[in-house]
Design an enzyme around this catalytic site. Structure first.
Site, PDB file in Angstrom:
ATOM      1  N   ARG A   1       0.688  -1.238   0.133  1.00  0.00           N
ATOM      2  CA  ARG A   1      -0.013  -0.008  -0.063  1.00  0.00           C
ATOM      3  C   ARG A   1       0.976   1.214   0.003  1.00  0.00           C
ATOM      4  O   ARG A   1       0.657   2.196  -0.706  1.00  0.00           O
ATOM      5  CB  ARG A   1      -0.729  -0.147   1.287  1.00  0.00           C
ATOM      6  CG  ARG A   1      -2.217   1.072   0.952  1.00  0.00           C
ATOM      7  CD  ARG A   1      -2.882   1.336   2.087  1.00  0.00           C
ATOM      8  NE  ARG A   1      -2.132   1.765   3.308  1.00  0.00           N
ATOM      9  CZ  ARG A   1      -2.408   1.258   4.569  1.00  0.00           C
ATOM     10  NH1 ARG A   1      -3.064   0.037   4.800  1.00  0.00           N
ATOM     11  NH2 ARG A   1      -1.757   1.730   5.433  1.00  0.00           N
TER      12      ARG A   1
ATOM     13  N   ASP B   1      -2.645  21.326 -13.307  1.00  0.00           N
ATOM     14  CA  ASP B   1      -3.161  20.150 -14.105  1.00  0.00           C
ATOM     15  C   ASP B   1      -2.706  20.379 -15.725  1.00  0.00           C
ATOM     16  O   ASP B   1      -3.128  21.238 -16.320  1.00  0.00           O
ATOM     17  CB  ASP B   1      -4.578  19.944 -13.886  1.00  0.00           C
ATOM     18  CG  ASP B   1      -5.198  18.936 -14.602  1.00  0.00           C
ATOM     19  OD1 ASP B   1      -4.428  18.430 -15.683  1.00  0.00           O
ATOM     20  OD2 ASP B   1      -6.508  18.416 -14.482  1.00  0.00           O
TER      21      ASP B   1
ATOM     22  N   LYS C   1      -5.604   9.683 -19.314  1.00  0.00           N
ATOM     23  CA  LYS C   1      -5.496  10.461 -20.680  1.00  0.00           C
ATOM     24  C   LYS C   1      -4.146  10.150 -21.458  1.00  0.00           C
ATOM     25  O   LYS C   1      -4.039   8.933 -21.640  1.00  0.00           O
ATOM     26  CB  LYS C   1      -5.874  11.870 -20.647  1.00  0.00           C
ATOM     27  CG  LYS C   1      -6.842  12.223 -19.407  1.00  0.00           C
ATOM     28  CD  LYS C   1      -8.383  11.586 -19.992  1.00  0.00           C
ATOM     29  CE  LYS C   1      -9.485  11.893 -19.068  1.00  0.00           C
ATOM     30  NZ  LYS C   1      -9.383  11.743 -17.731  1.00  0.00           N
TER      31      LYS C   1
ATOM     32  N   TYR D   1     -11.141  21.291 -15.361  1.00  0.00           N
ATOM     33  CA  TYR D   1     -11.896  19.932 -15.180  1.00  0.00           C
ATOM     34  C   TYR D   1     -13.068  20.073 -14.370  1.00  0.00           C
ATOM     35  O   TYR D   1     -12.759  20.115 -13.301  1.00  0.00           O
ATOM     36  CB  TYR D   1     -10.798  18.697 -15.085  1.00  0.00           C
ATOM     37  CG  TYR D   1     -11.614  17.470 -14.785  1.00  0.00           C
ATOM     38  CD1 TYR D   1     -12.480  17.136 -15.735  1.00  0.00           C
ATOM     39  CD2 TYR D   1     -11.467  16.855 -13.558  1.00  0.00           C
ATOM     40  CE1 TYR D   1     -13.286  15.887 -15.728  1.00  0.00           C
ATOM     41  CE2 TYR D   1     -12.365  15.775 -13.266  1.00  0.00           C
ATOM     42  CZ  TYR D   1     -12.962  15.090 -14.374  1.00  0.00           C
ATOM     43  OH  TYR D   1     -13.749  14.023 -13.947  1.00  0.00           O
TER      44      TYR D   1
HETATM   45  N1  PLP Z   1      -7.976  16.522 -14.840  1.00  0.00           N
HETATM   46  C1  PLP Z   1      -8.351  16.715 -16.522  1.00  0.00           C
HETATM   47  C2  PLP Z   1      -8.007  17.818 -17.281  1.00  0.00           C
HETATM   48  C3  PLP Z   1      -9.363  15.648 -16.814  1.00  0.00           C
HETATM   49  O1  PLP Z   1      -9.958  15.728 -18.172  1.00  0.00           O
HETATM   50  C4  PLP Z   1      -9.527  14.720 -16.118  1.00  0.00           C
HETATM   51  C5  PLP Z   1     -10.729  13.419 -16.063  1.00  0.00           C
HETATM   52  O2  PLP Z   1     -11.479  13.744 -17.364  1.00  0.00           O
HETATM   53  C6  PLP Z   1      -9.120  14.731 -14.486  1.00  0.00           C
HETATM   54  C7  PLP Z   1      -8.483  15.777 -14.265  1.00  0.00           C
HETATM   55  C8  PLP Z   1      -9.737  13.729 -13.552  1.00  0.00           C
HETATM   56  O3  PLP Z   1      -8.898  12.348 -14.089  1.00  0.00           O
HETATM   57  P1  PLP Z   1      -9.457  10.814 -13.658  1.00  0.00           P
HETATM   58  O4  PLP Z   1     -10.721  10.744 -14.388  1.00  0.00           O
HETATM   59  O5  PLP Z   1      -8.272   9.931 -14.080  1.00  0.00           O
HETATM   60  O6  PLP Z   1      -9.827  10.952 -12.241  1.00  0.00           O
END
Ligand code: PLP
Length: 392
Positions: free
Chosen positions: A62, A186, A211, A114
């Site tokens: 873990r 991000d 992604k 997001y």
């Molecule tokens: N950041 C962006 C730009 C995203 O498009 C996403 C998911 O669509 C996330 C974060 C969240 O990622 P996850 O779906 O892997 O939790």
């Protein structure tokens, strides 16, 4: 235990590029078998030494896992940071950064981000005693105005999903640091191939590795890379191990396999996105194209400065005939897949406003496009036919 080192580079040999290091997953050879692909470590527990120690550095899966560490080393190399941490999703990675804040701390986040994380912040910030402000991050005066004496974290996302707005990372880092805050970013839509935010002053980079990093729509994962190993990084490590948020070894293994081709996939997908953006600009059914690679895009000048090798694999189009025509277009495509997510080798189309719901900054006539590796002419022809056949 230190993360695996890149292969030997004697002083007379030129340093290897990130592409070469990624192609060989750092060039590590398994010492037991001489395998060129690292074995998958599934064991959840490890034998103690007779004196009760753990000389291997591993005790339980873990907090840590060798396959996860090997994958982290590749991502840290790509982002040019000293250390990376993998999580079970992008959301688990992002929320660990916020989780390291104290009650009373203040956060500035982008208006265009997001939606899942924005929704989480709006629900969680009041419960955890965090102040929260949303600012237009393409306008640095907006960020300056949103800062308070208690701001400890500025979160940005560039290009920002789903309008692909661009934030000047270096300028945002200066503003955050001048106010005593960290800058976390991000960078999912940029990927480490186009942008390396740590070199521009960011303190933490986050990716939804679900992604483009994985790129095959078969792993949910998230990753953080730090500019330095400090107290905050240690606290995030405790949040991951205490909360049990580490990525599983099989997912890490698949992710590492994908990282070997990341530079090739990003180059192909970004070139295709740029070509489609250019063609869509002249399309009679499209009102506007949102893509930072277009010379007249409001974020182009900053993007050209902080992105290299392209402007990403994501773009959006606004359908001239409005919302109903946009939804109808997404219903008519055959090659593009009508699905959420992004960055995979298969191209996806999505009517984002339906997903994001009330309060979204996303216009109702917008279709988000994630460009994969199919033939560009096929992608264009499929969407062109759908647009022309949608009722106006
Ligand atoms: N950041 C962006 C730009 C995203 O498009 C996403 C998911 O669509 C996330 C974060 C969240 O990622 P996850 O779906 O892997 O939790």
């Amino acid at each position: 235990m230190a993360q695996p080192e890149p292969p030997d580079q004697d002083e007379h040999r030129p340093a290897l590029t990130r592409r070469s290091l990624a192609a060989q997953a750092m060039g590590r050879i398994d010492p037991a078998t001489r395998a060129v692909v690292a074995p998958l470590h599934l064991s959840t527990t490890f034998l103690r030494d007779p004196d009760n120690g753990y000389t291997s550095g591993y005790s339980y899966a873990r907090p840590d896992n060798a396959t996860v560490r090997e994958c982290e080393a590749v991502i840290a190399m790509l982002e040019e940071g000293p250390s990376a941490m993998l999580f079970g999703s992008g959301m688990a990675a992002a929320t660990a950064v916020f989780g390291a804040l104290e009650p009373g701390d203040h956060i500035v986040a982008p208006r265009v981000m997001y939606w899942g994380l924005r929704r989480w912040l709006m629900a969680e910030a009041p419960r955890r005693g965090w102040g929260l402000a949303f600012a237009a991050m393409d306008d640095l005066d907006g960020l300056r105005a949103a800062m308070t004496p208690r701001t400890r974290l500025v979160w940005i996302e560039t290009p920002g999903n789903p309008l692909w707005t661009i934030t000047d990372i270096a300028a945002a880092a200066d503003i955050a640091h001048a106010g005593g805050a960290r800058l976390a970013i991000d960078s999912t839509a940029a990927s480490p191939i186009h942008t390396r935010p740590l070199g521009l002053g960011a303190d933490i980079v986050m990716h939804s590795a679900t992604k483009i990093l994985n790129g095959h729509s078969d792993v949910v994962a998230g990753v953080l890379v730090t500019a330095r190993r400090d107290e905050t990084w240690e606290r995030i490590g405790m949040i991951r191990s205490g909360g049990g948020a580490i990525l599983g070894p099989f997912e890490a293994y698949l992710l590492m396999r994908s990282l070997r081709t990341l530079p090739l996939r990003v180059a192909a997908q970004s070139a295709a996105a740029a070509e489609l953006a250019r063609r869509f600009c002249a399309h009679p059914c499209i009102g506007s194209v949102l893509y930072p690679g277009l010379p007249d895009d409001p974020g182009h000048a900053v993007a050209a400065r902080q992105m290299e090798g392209g402007f990403g694999f994501m773009l959006s189009i606004r359908v001239a005939a409005g919302e109903a025509a946009a939804i109808d277009t997404a219903a008519r495509v055959r090659l593009w897949k009508r699905a959420t997510s992004l960055g995979g080798v298969e191209s996806l189309i999505e009517h984002r406003a339906s997903v994001e719901g009330p309060g979204t900054p996303c216009p109702a006539d917008l279709l988000r496009l994630s460009v994969g590796i199919e033939d560009v002419d096929d992608l264009f022809a499929d969407l062109d036919a759908a647009l022309r056949n949608a009722p106006s």
